[in-house]
Design a protein around this motif. Structure first.
Motif, short mmCIF file in Angstrom:
data_model
loop_
_atom_site.label_atom_id
_atom_site.label_comp_id
_atom_site.label_asym_id
_atom_site.label_seq_id
_atom_site.Cartn_x
_atom_site.Cartn_y
_atom_site.Cartn_z
N THR A 116 37.56 34.58 23.52
CA THR A 116 37.85 33.87 24.77
C THR A 116 36.97 34.38 25.89
O THR A 116 36.43 33.60 26.69
CB THR A 116 39.33 34.04 25.14
N ARG A 151 30.15 32.79 29.15
CA ARG A 151 28.97 31.97 28.84
C ARG A 151 28.83 30.80 29.78
O ARG A 151 27.75 30.27 29.97
CB ARG A 151 29.05 31.42 27.40
N THR A 152 29.94 30.37 30.35
CA THR A 152 29.88 29.20 31.23
C THR A 152 29.04 29.52 32.45
O THR A 152 29.07 30.62 33.00
CB THR A 152 31.31 28.80 31.70
N ALA A 204 33.42 33.05 25.60
CA ALA A 204 33.35 31.64 25.98
C ALA A 204 33.42 31.48 27.49
O ALA A 204 32.70 30.67 28.08
CB ALA A 204 34.49 30.86 25.31
N TRP A 205 34.27 32.28 28.14
CA TRP A 205 34.44 32.19 29.59
C TRP A 205 33.19 32.66 30.32
O TRP A 205 32.73 32.04 31.28
CB TRP A 205 35.65 33.02 30.00
N LEU A 208 39.90 29.61 33.74
CA LEU A 208 40.36 29.87 32.38
C LEU A 208 41.80 29.39 32.27
O LEU A 208 42.69 29.90 32.97
CB LEU A 208 40.29 31.37 32.06
N ALA A 255 42.00 28.02 26.30
CA ALA A 255 42.15 28.87 25.12
C ALA A 255 43.62 29.19 24.91
O ALA A 255 44.40 29.26 25.87
CB ALA A 255 41.34 30.16 25.28
N PRO A 271 33.12 25.45 35.94
CA PRO A 271 33.23 25.65 34.49
C PRO A 271 34.68 25.90 34.09
O PRO A 271 35.37 26.71 34.71
CB PRO A 271 32.35 26.87 34.23
N TYR A 272 35.11 25.21 33.05
CA TYR A 272 36.51 25.22 32.64
C TYR A 272 36.59 25.55 31.15
O TYR A 272 35.95 24.89 30.33
CB TYR A 272 37.12 23.85 32.93
N VAL A 273 37.35 26.59 30.82
CA VAL A 273 37.56 26.98 29.42
C VAL A 273 39.05 27.00 29.17
O VAL A 273 39.82 27.61 29.93
CB VAL A 273 36.95 28.37 29.14
N ARG A 305 35.11 29.89 38.32
CA ARG A 305 35.28 29.69 36.88
C ARG A 305 36.76 29.69 36.53
O ARG A 305 37.50 30.58 36.96
CB ARG A 305 34.56 30.79 36.11
#
Length: 294
Positions: free
Chosen positions: A283, A289-290, A286-287, A211, A274, A270-272, A209
């Motif tokens: 943040t 939840r991926t 959101a991270w 961020l 912020a 998964p890429y977030v 994941r």
């Protein structure tokens, strides 16, 4: 938002900041414990914000007048790895929140992930990417491990560039067992040894994941045109943000991060993205939840 962000800026209070962010955060990285027949009682521990109420021992609470949680599940076999980009560009400060920079926010959010892993009973470790080598804190469980990881991150000063590709490739043995790999970076260097390691780990079926942290000024190209700038990881030339330079910066920035996002999607990472000025709890939610595959 500013209260949480300002708290994150004080690395000496990193543990306090983590408790502040986690208050009310009711979900974790994954189902961290196994349940079923043959599971035996292990121990009691003090209730922490986010623990499930059904795990509170109400009889003990009546006697002790404090909330305690029964640790009665087997540990899962999933390890959590916190990967911190500590290169020079991570020192970029917020222009609106004094004392806050990308490294400070990355430390806070990774520390929160570590606290969740500790609460779930998962083993977790730390990998700091900086300079000529990768700096490891081996994976382990428990509150002492959390303090060890927080102390290690607190000692990190951003400097230099990423380790070479062969250094990171040789280090991937850390994720032999199924792992959740949480990478916090600004991803200004892409493709890079770090991006290659992320894709290789994903190819090994780990849940990776990403961020991406930027300041609001970086996102909006809101820089003082009278100030001279220098790339801390590149050449030492000075440059200024005039109107033409700003337009070119925006074009190249959007192009760069579109590539980052597209390649993460292509590799099921998964890429977030912020800003560091965003409330840390938002943040983090959101991270987490991926959803990534393993």
């Amino acid at each position: 938002m500013l209260a949480s962000a300002a708290l994150a800026a004080h690395t000496g209070k990193l543990d306090l900041a983590i408790r502040h962010v986690l208050a009310g955060l009711g979900h974790g990285i994954h189902a961290g414990r196994e349940r079923g027949a043959g599971v035996e009682f292990s121990e009691y521990r003090a209730y922490a914000p986010g623990d499930e109420w059904r795990r509170v021992d109400w009889k003990l609470m009546a006697r002790a007048d404090r909330y305690y949680v029964r640790e009665a599940e087997r540990d899962s076999h999933v390890a959590v790895w916190l990967v911190l980009d500590a290169t020079a560009s991570m020192l970029e400060p917020s222009r609106s929140v004094e004392g806050l920079d990308k490294l400070g926010m990355a430390r806070l959010l990774l520390g929160c992930v570590g606290a969740i892993a500790q609460r779930q009973g998962d083993a977790f470790g730390l990998l700091v990417c900086q300079g000529e080598r990768a700096h490891f804190t081996p994976a382990a469980r428990g509150p002492r491990q959390l303090q060890r990881v927080l102390a290690q991150m607190d000692r990190v000063d951003a400097a230099g560039t990423l380790p070479a590709g062969e250094v990171l490739r040789a280090s991937l043995h850390f994720a032999r067992a199924p792992s959740v790999v949480c990478v916090a970076s600004d991803f200004l260097d892409w493709p890079s040894p770090l991006s290659e390691a992320m894709m290789r780990l994903r190819g090994m079926r780990h849940d990776v994941r990403a961020l991406c942290l930027q300041t609001e000024a970086e996102i909006a190209a809101d820089f003082d045109g009278s100030t001279a700038w220098r790339d801390p990881e590149g050449d030492r030339k000075l440059f200024r943000f005039g109107s033409e330079a700003r337009a070119e910066y925006v074009r190249r920035r959007d192009e760069h991060f579109n590539v980052v996002a597209q390649q993460c999607r292509a590799h099921d990472i998964p890429y977030v993205a912020a800003s560091v000025e965003r409330a840390p709890g938002e943040t983090l939610r959101a991270w987490l939840r991926t959803q990534g595959g393993r």
